[in-house]
Design an enzyme around this catalytic site. Sequence first.
Site, mmCIF file in Angstrom:
data_model
loop_
_atom_site.group_PDB
_atom_site.id
_atom_site.type_symbol
_atom_site.label_atom_id
_atom_site.label_comp_id
_atom_site.label_asym_id
_atom_site.label_seq_id
_atom_site.Cartn_x
_atom_site.Cartn_y
_atom_site.Cartn_z
ATOM 1 N N LYS A 50 -7.961 -19.099 0.548
ATOM 2 C CA LYS A 50 -8.564 -18.642 -0.813
ATOM 3 C C LYS A 50 -9.499 -19.765 -1.242
ATOM 4 O O LYS A 50 -10.673 -19.497 -1.617
ATOM 5 C CB LYS A 50 -7.469 -18.448 -1.744
ATOM 6 C CG LYS A 50 -6.554 -17.273 -1.329
ATOM 7 C CD LYS A 50 -5.177 -17.276 -2.228
ATOM 8 C CE LYS A 50 -4.547 -15.997 -1.679
ATOM 9 N NZ LYS A 50 -3.120 -16.104 -2.040
ATOM 10 N N GLN A 94 1.085 -18.448 -6.399
ATOM 11 C CA GLN A 94 1.077 -18.258 -4.984
ATOM 12 C C GLN A 94 2.875 -17.966 -4.871
ATOM 13 O O GLN A 94 3.519 -18.800 -4.946
ATOM 14 C CB GLN A 94 0.605 -19.259 -4.025
ATOM 15 C CG GLN A 94 1.011 -19.054 -2.516
ATOM 16 C CD GLN A 94 -0.087 -17.801 -1.960
ATOM 17 O OE1 GLN A 94 -1.056 -17.904 -2.353
ATOM 18 N NE2 GLN A 94 0.533 -17.065 -1.205
ATOM 19 N N ASP A 117 -4.496 -11.468 -9.650
ATOM 20 C CA ASP A 117 -3.614 -10.827 -8.790
ATOM 21 C C ASP A 117 -3.207 -9.408 -9.116
ATOM 22 O O ASP A 117 -2.589 -8.859 -8.364
ATOM 23 C CB ASP A 117 -2.287 -11.977 -8.506
ATOM 24 C CG ASP A 117 -2.479 -12.386 -7.154
ATOM 25 O OD1 ASP A 117 -2.969 -11.957 -6.286
ATOM 26 O OD2 ASP A 117 -1.513 -13.152 -6.817
#
Length: 293
Positions: A50, A94, A117
């Site tokens: 990322k 994450q 997200d």
Amino acid sequence: MQLIDGNFIAKQVLEELKETIEKISPEIVPHIVVIRVGNDPASVSYVSKKQKTAAEIGMKSTLKLFPENVSQAELEATIDSLNADGNVHGILIQAPLPSHINETEIFNRVSPDKDVDGFSTVNIGRLVQELPSAFAACTPAGIIELLERSGVKTDGKHVVVIGRSLIVGKPASLLLISKKSNATVTVCHSRTQNLAEIAKQADILVAAIGRAKFVTEAMVKPGAVVIDVGINRVPDASKKSGFRLVGDVDFENVAPKCEKITPVPGGVGPMTVAMLMKNTLAACLRANGKDVL
Ligand code: NAD
């Protein structure tokens, strides 16, 4: 049979984002902050991908690293300060987080306008209400982008989604039934009966199960479009790592029956990162009162 090339399509998306970022910088530089807890090898690799992709398109990224024993309060305080920081546009936690952390509370702590997200309660509500302010979860958004850019029409088609997770199955189903995609969606899961018969009715089959080669030839209608979300490690002595990655679909036997199919790797995977970048740029443009992509 035609392969849907996720690497190629992701590159196209990233190129477009890079062009937009070049136009708005240096006055505005989109900035994503990634929070990682511990050193789980898959998480380390995902986060580094990322950050590398962000750098390639001119986006700033910052990694906030915490030890495995970090407290809920410390994570929440960090998120609070990132929420208040006008120079941060996207915040990504994450997953997975250690078991002593309440993951849902952490996802919900992120400001909905920085929740790139799309896992927070507010964003899922926005998705259900089809509000333009919704950030759709990156993997499902990537599936839609793959379909659109490969010329697959979803309007009125029967899509069968196998899997009902918060990360893939559920948001993918919501996007597919939206008034933009207009598909008729059947969602299957671990308690579904006659799964093979249902899957075989699909014009478009989305497999998000997490079991290597689960979808066999007998479960696919001839001429179907198959989107394989699965990433599974299977032992492979010929590889230095000792494993190779395969999807949820028995690609070798299913592919010849399909009109189009995504490979693993190189299908949905690269799209997930591209859509994270797209969501972050959208958050940044919105925060700066500019038109969103
Ligand atoms: P998950 O474990 O959270 O969910 C799996 C789903 O599959 C569940 O909803 C469950 O009901 C269903 N399922 C399990 N066994 C089943 C069975 N026997 N019959 C029918 N349904 C069954 O997993 P997830 O997070 O949704 O991920 C699914 C897969 O996609 C994994 O392989 C994961 O690694 C992969 N994934 C890939 C990406 C990407 O970027 N390509 C992103 C996220 C997840």
